[in-house]
Motif scaffolding. Structure first.
Motif, PDB file in Angstrom:
ATOM      1  N   ARG A 130       0.462  -1.070   0.205  1.00 21.05           N
ATOM      2  CA  ARG A 130       0.322   0.447   0.863  1.00 21.05           C
ATOM      3  C   ARG A 130       0.704   1.290  -0.097  1.00 21.05           C
ATOM      4  O   ARG A 130       1.904   1.407   0.622  1.00 21.05           O
ATOM      5  CB  ARG A 130      -1.033  -0.709   1.690  1.00 21.05           C
ATOM      6  CG  ARG A 130      -1.634  -0.885   1.358  1.00 21.05           C
ATOM      7  CD  ARG A 130      -1.980  -1.005   2.719  1.00 21.05           C
ATOM      8  NE  ARG A 130      -3.570  -2.389   3.150  1.00 21.05           N
ATOM      9  CZ  ARG A 130      -4.584  -2.100   4.068  1.00 21.05           C
ATOM     10  NH1 ARG A 130      -4.172  -1.426   5.427  1.00 21.05           N
ATOM     11  NH2 ARG A 130      -4.986  -2.808   3.953  1.00 21.05           N
ATOM     12  N   LEU A 131       0.850   2.121  -0.693  1.00 23.36           N
ATOM     13  CA  LEU A 131       1.564   3.409  -1.100  1.00 23.36           C
ATOM     14  C   LEU A 131       1.017   4.190  -0.023  1.00 23.36           C
ATOM     15  O   LEU A 131      -0.110   4.853   0.799  1.00 23.36           O
ATOM     16  CB  LEU A 131       1.341   4.486  -2.529  1.00 23.36           C
ATOM     17  CG  LEU A 131       2.406   5.066  -2.453  1.00 23.36           C
ATOM     18  CD1 LEU A 131       3.116   4.878  -2.836  1.00 23.36           C
ATOM     19  CD2 LEU A 131       1.219   5.956  -4.171  1.00 23.36           C
ATOM     20  N   ALA A 172     -16.851  -2.067  -2.365  1.00 21.18           N
ATOM     21  CA  ALA A 172     -14.792  -1.761  -2.446  1.00 21.18           C
ATOM     22  C   ALA A 172     -14.798  -1.498  -1.786  1.00 21.18           C
ATOM     23  O   ALA A 172     -15.042  -2.203  -0.026  1.00 21.18           O
ATOM     24  CB  ALA A 172     -14.792   0.044  -2.861  1.00 21.18           C
ATOM     25  N   GLY A 173     -12.824  -1.294  -1.247  1.00 23.62           N
ATOM     26  CA  GLY A 173     -11.701  -1.476   0.191  1.00 23.62           C
ATOM     27  C   GLY A 173     -12.582  -0.555   0.822  1.00 23.62           C
ATOM     28  O   GLY A 173     -12.959   0.451   0.681  1.00 23.62           O
ATOM     29  N   ALA A 174     -11.421  -0.504   2.090  1.00 20.31           N
ATOM     30  CA  ALA A 174     -11.419   0.807   2.529  1.00 20.31           C
ATOM     31  C   ALA A 174     -10.579   2.322   2.639  1.00 20.31           C
ATOM     32  O   ALA A 174     -10.124   2.104   1.699  1.00 20.31           O
ATOM     33  CB  ALA A 174     -10.187   0.635   4.020  1.00 20.31           C
ATOM     34  N   SER A 180      -7.932   0.891  -2.389  1.00 20.83           N
ATOM     35  CA  SER A 180      -8.957   0.691  -3.096  1.00 20.83           C
ATOM     36  C   SER A 180      -9.381   1.429  -4.044  1.00 20.83           C
ATOM     37  O   SER A 180      -9.851   1.327  -5.304  1.00 20.83           O
ATOM     38  CB  SER A 180      -9.542   1.171  -1.651  1.00 20.83           C
ATOM     39  OG  SER A 180      -9.303   0.595  -0.327  1.00 20.83           O
ATOM     40  N   PHE A 181      -8.700   2.423  -4.123  1.00 24.23           N
ATOM     41  CA  PHE A 181      -9.021   2.816  -5.467  1.00 24.23           C
ATOM     42  C   PHE A 181      -8.182   2.571  -6.380  1.00 24.23           C
ATOM     43  O   PHE A 181      -9.194   2.611  -8.104  1.00 24.23           O
ATOM     44  CB  PHE A 181      -8.352   5.029  -5.280  1.00 24.23           C
ATOM     45  CG  PHE A 181      -9.252   5.580  -4.306  1.00 24.23           C
ATOM     46  CD1 PHE A 181      -9.940   6.523  -4.998  1.00 24.23           C
ATOM     47  CD2 PHE A 181      -8.354   5.281  -2.904  1.00 24.23           C
ATOM     48  CE1 PHE A 181     -10.364   7.037  -4.046  1.00 24.23           C
ATOM     49  CE2 PHE A 181      -9.517   5.950  -1.863  1.00 24.23           C
ATOM     50  CZ  PHE A 181     -10.413   7.054  -2.445  1.00 24.23           C
ATOM     51  N   LEU A 182      -6.779   2.079  -7.288  1.00 19.21           N
ATOM     52  CA  LEU A 182      -6.363   1.218  -7.600  1.00 19.21           C
ATOM     53  C   LEU A 182      -6.639   0.191  -8.582  1.00 19.21           C
ATOM     54  O   LEU A 182      -7.443   0.082  -9.570  1.00 19.21           O
ATOM     55  CB  LEU A 182      -4.745   0.798  -7.450  1.00 19.21           C
ATOM     56  CG  LEU A 182      -4.362   2.300  -6.963  1.00 19.21           C
ATOM     57  CD1 LEU A 182      -2.748   1.322  -6.803  1.00 19.21           C
ATOM     58  CD2 LEU A 182      -3.849   3.367  -8.325  1.00 19.21           C
ATOM     59  N   PHE A 183      -7.889  -1.034  -7.555  1.00 14.83           N
ATOM     60  CA  PHE A 183      -9.054  -1.604  -7.859  1.00 14.83           C
ATOM     61  C   PHE A 183      -9.850  -1.138  -8.289  1.00 14.83           C
ATOM     62  O   PHE A 183     -10.338  -1.775  -9.235  1.00 14.83           O
ATOM     63  CB  PHE A 183      -8.852  -2.479  -6.261  1.00 14.83           C
ATOM     64  CG  PHE A 183      -8.196  -3.154  -5.505  1.00 14.83           C
ATOM     65  CD1 PHE A 183      -6.504  -3.788  -5.983  1.00 14.83           C
ATOM     66  CD2 PHE A 183      -7.765  -3.189  -4.205  1.00 14.83           C
ATOM     67  CE1 PHE A 183      -5.404  -3.759  -5.189  1.00 14.83           C
ATOM     68  CE2 PHE A 183      -7.304  -3.514  -3.969  1.00 14.83           C
ATOM     69  CZ  PHE A 183      -5.654  -4.586  -4.203  1.00 14.83           C
ATOM     70  N   PHE A 184     -10.619   0.287  -7.584  1.00 12.13           N
ATOM     71  CA  PHE A 184     -11.549   0.260  -8.343  1.00 12.13           C
ATOM     72  C   PHE A 184     -11.347   0.935  -9.264  1.00 12.13           C
ATOM     73  O   PHE A 184     -12.071   0.064 -10.447  1.00 12.13           O
ATOM     74  CB  PHE A 184     -12.771   1.070  -7.141  1.00 12.13           C
ATOM     75  CG  PHE A 184     -13.749   1.776  -7.655  1.00 12.13           C
ATOM     76  CD1 PHE A 184     -14.894   0.644  -7.619  1.00 12.13           C
ATOM     77  CD2 PHE A 184     -14.663   2.225  -8.052  1.00 12.13           C
ATOM     78  CE1 PHE A 184     -16.492   0.831  -8.188  1.00 12.13           C
ATOM     79  CE2 PHE A 184     -15.521   2.478  -9.339  1.00 12.13           C
ATOM     80  CZ  PHE A 184     -16.480   1.974  -9.007  1.00 12.13           C
ATOM     81  N   MET A 222     -14.858   8.777  -7.434  1.00 13.15           N
ATOM     82  CA  MET A 222     -14.061   7.622  -6.822  1.00 13.15           C
ATOM     83  C   MET A 222     -14.091   7.224  -5.774  1.00 13.15           C
ATOM     84  O   MET A 222     -14.699   6.456  -5.227  1.00 13.15           O
ATOM     85  CB  MET A 222     -12.662   6.734  -7.156  1.00 13.15           C
ATOM     86  CG  MET A 222     -12.540   6.375  -8.784  1.00 13.15           C
ATOM     87  SD  MET A 222     -10.833   5.600  -9.002  1.00 13.15           S
ATOM     88  CE  MET A 222      -9.862   6.546  -9.033  1.00 13.15           C
ATOM     89  N   ALA A 223     -13.477   7.920  -4.520  1.00 12.52           N
ATOM     90  CA  ALA A 223     -13.996   8.590  -3.001  1.00 12.52           C
ATOM     91  C   ALA A 223     -15.692   8.600  -2.897  1.00 12.52           C
ATOM     92  O   ALA A 223     -15.946   8.049  -2.021  1.00 12.52           O
ATOM     93  CB  ALA A 223     -13.555   9.513  -3.034  1.00 12.52           C
ATOM     94  N   ASP A 224     -16.161   9.437  -3.720  1.00  8.41           N
ATOM     95  CA  ASP A 224     -17.842   9.651  -3.866  1.00  8.41           C
ATOM     96  C   ASP A 224     -18.448   7.994  -3.464  1.00  8.41           C
ATOM     97  O   ASP A 224     -19.304   7.079  -3.071  1.00  8.41           O
ATOM     98  CB  ASP A 224     -18.101   9.941  -4.281  1.00  8.41           C
ATOM     99  CG  ASP A 224     -18.587  11.528  -4.059  1.00  8.41           C
ATOM    100  OD1 ASP A 224     -17.976  12.636  -3.249  1.00  8.41           O
ATOM    101  OD2 ASP A 224     -18.451  12.729  -5.162  1.00  8.41           O
ATOM    102  N   ILE A 225     -17.898   7.496  -5.233  1.00  9.27           N
ATOM    103  CA  ILE A 225     -18.776   5.873  -5.076  1.00  9.27           C
ATOM    104  C   ILE A 225     -18.245   4.783  -4.038  1.00  9.27           C
ATOM    105  O   ILE A 225     -19.105   3.818  -3.049  1.00  9.27           O
ATOM    106  CB  ILE A 225     -18.410   5.234  -6.380  1.00  9.27           C
ATOM    107  CG1 ILE A 225     -19.075   6.050  -7.516  1.00  9.27           C
ATOM    108  CG2 ILE A 225     -18.733   3.812  -6.680  1.00  9.27           C
ATOM    109  CD1 ILE A 225     -18.207   5.600  -8.763  1.00  9.27           C
ATOM    110  N   ILE A 226     -16.820   4.960  -3.818  1.00  7.32           N
ATOM    111  CA  ILE A 226     -16.554   4.137  -2.598  1.00  7.32           C
ATOM    112  C   ILE A 226     -16.788   4.064  -1.311  1.00  7.32           C
ATOM    113  O   ILE A 226     -17.191   3.157  -0.607  1.00  7.32           O
ATOM    114  CB  ILE A 226     -15.032   4.247  -2.265  1.00  7.32           C
ATOM    115  CG1 ILE A 226     -14.187   3.770  -3.971  1.00  7.32           C
ATOM    116  CG2 ILE A 226     -14.388   3.140  -1.603  1.00  7.32           C
ATOM    117  CD1 ILE A 226     -12.576   3.483  -4.079  1.00  7.32           C
TER     118      ILE A 226
END
Ligand code: BGC
Length: 378
Positions: A130-131, A172-174, A180-184, A222-226
């Protein structure tokens, strides 16, 4: 020496012996594991996010195996999903004189302070899997290709869907984990055209639905969806969210469904929840990590696929980068990842889809797991 001097010497020696003994005891209370206690110099500190997920126990085991062959000793500490504990773990390792820190952050932003403390102490920082975000104190990022993880999950769902109007449940992830952003992002790239053309109908996210015609989402989108579909990497959160989604879903969004689950742990919770709903006829569900319990689920037909990330490779990469730093060199990189303030060098490793058809070949024949670890159909 005077009598007073002799008494002083005896007392000081006694104190030293007692404190060395206590020091030994207290370190055994730490959730630590030293790779080697054979007098090798402690040079590498490793901090992993939690023992509560089989994924990170895999990493610990593989680190212990791989470290046996290095000339240095390492210590592994777990943060149990607590950024304060993570920070304390890093401080403990810095105080023990490590030269390289391998840190898998629980919270990408909170971990910046730990990376900065390490940098200040002249310690090289490797962000592991994780970065760490928003700091220039990260020297290298050891990772799998996480966008590819999402693409493979999305592609699996696409490949198993026929006709139009297939209900699609997104998870999605956390939000605190950059992965989580990269996967999504990877999954969305593949799924979005199939949502736009009506193959899939999103069943549980009006935010994703509102963006169904947009292929490249901003980080905020993406943050809104996740935020709406997050499992927080937690089995119970995943289960509760799946239950809430199913309770709200009309019958035409049940039947034969497709589920994007971000990893194996959450996939098992979500799969069990869907399996228990009498209006669900069948489901195709993704995963990632090739955790042993999920491999059994795949063999038993309860989870459709997983994305196999060969942790032996990640661990080897991390150790090689650490050894390069310890020798004063610069590790090889093929790509950079921007962490908000810096393009962090990296060399991402590819990942592989595993399902019922290739599970034996990829995971057993390769020696990754033992055949006897699983129950096979007769
Ligand atoms: C890792 C996954 C893991 C997830 C939850 C992610 O950052 O890349 O392998 O399943 O965190 O721990």
């Amino acid at each position: 020496m005077s009598r007073k001097g002799k008494i002083f010497l005896v007392l000081t020696t006694l104190l030293l012996v007692v404190s060395a003994f206590l020091g030994g005891c207290s370190s055994s209370k730490q959730p630590a594991s030293s790779s080697n206690s054979s007098g090798k110099q402690l040079a590498i500190g490793i901090v992993l996010p939690t023992k509560d997920e089989p994924r990170w126990i895999q990493d610990e085991t593989r680190f212990q195996d791989a470290l046996k062959d290095t000339p240095y000793a390492a210590e592994i500490l777990f943060s149990q999903g607590d950024p304060a504990k993570e920070k304390a773990n890093v401080e403990t390792l810095l105080s023990k004189g490590i030269k390289v820190l391998i840190l898998c952050p629980h919270d990408a932003n909170a971990a910046a302070a730990s990376a900065e403390a390490a940098k200040k102490a002249g310690v090289k920082v490797i962000s592991y899997d994780r970065l760490i975000l928003n700091t220039d104190a990260v020297d290298y990022y050891v990772t799998f290709d996480s966008v590819q993880v999402g693409q493979q999950q999305g592609q699996y769902l696409v490949d198993h869907a026929t006709g139009k109007g297939n209900p699609l449940y997104l998870y999605a992830g956390a939000l605190s984990d950059n992965n989580s952003f990269l996967f999504f992002q990877g999954a969305w790239e593949v799924l979005q055209p199939k949502i736009a053309d009506g193959t899939f109908v999103i069943a549980n996210s009006d935010k994703a639905n509102a963006l169904k015609d947009k292929k490249d989402l901003t980080r905020q989108e993406m943050a809104d969806i996740i935020g709406q579909i997050t499992t927080n990497w937690d089995f119970n959160t995943a289960k509760n969210l799946a239950q809430a989604n199913l309770a709200k879903a009309p019958k035409d969004l049940k039947g034969n469904v497709f589920i994007l689950a971000p990893n194996d742990g959450t996939a098992r919770s979500i799969a069990d929840t869907f399996a228990a709903d009498p209006d669900i006829k069948s489901y195709v569900i993704t995963g990632q990590d090739a955790e042993k319990p999920s491999i059994q689920y795949i063999i038993d037909g309860k989870q459709s696929m997983t994305v196999f990330k060969d942790v032996r490779i990640l661990v080897k990469d991390a150790i090689n980068v650490a050894l390069t730093y310890l020798k004063g060199g610069t590790p090889e990189s093929t790509k950079t990842y921007n962490n908000g303030v810096k393009d962090v060098p990296s060399k991402p490793s590819p990942v592989q889809v595993v399902d019922k058809n290739n599970v034996k070949q990829v995971l057993i024949d390769s020696g990754y797991y033992k055949e006897s670890d699983f129950k096979w159909p007769k």
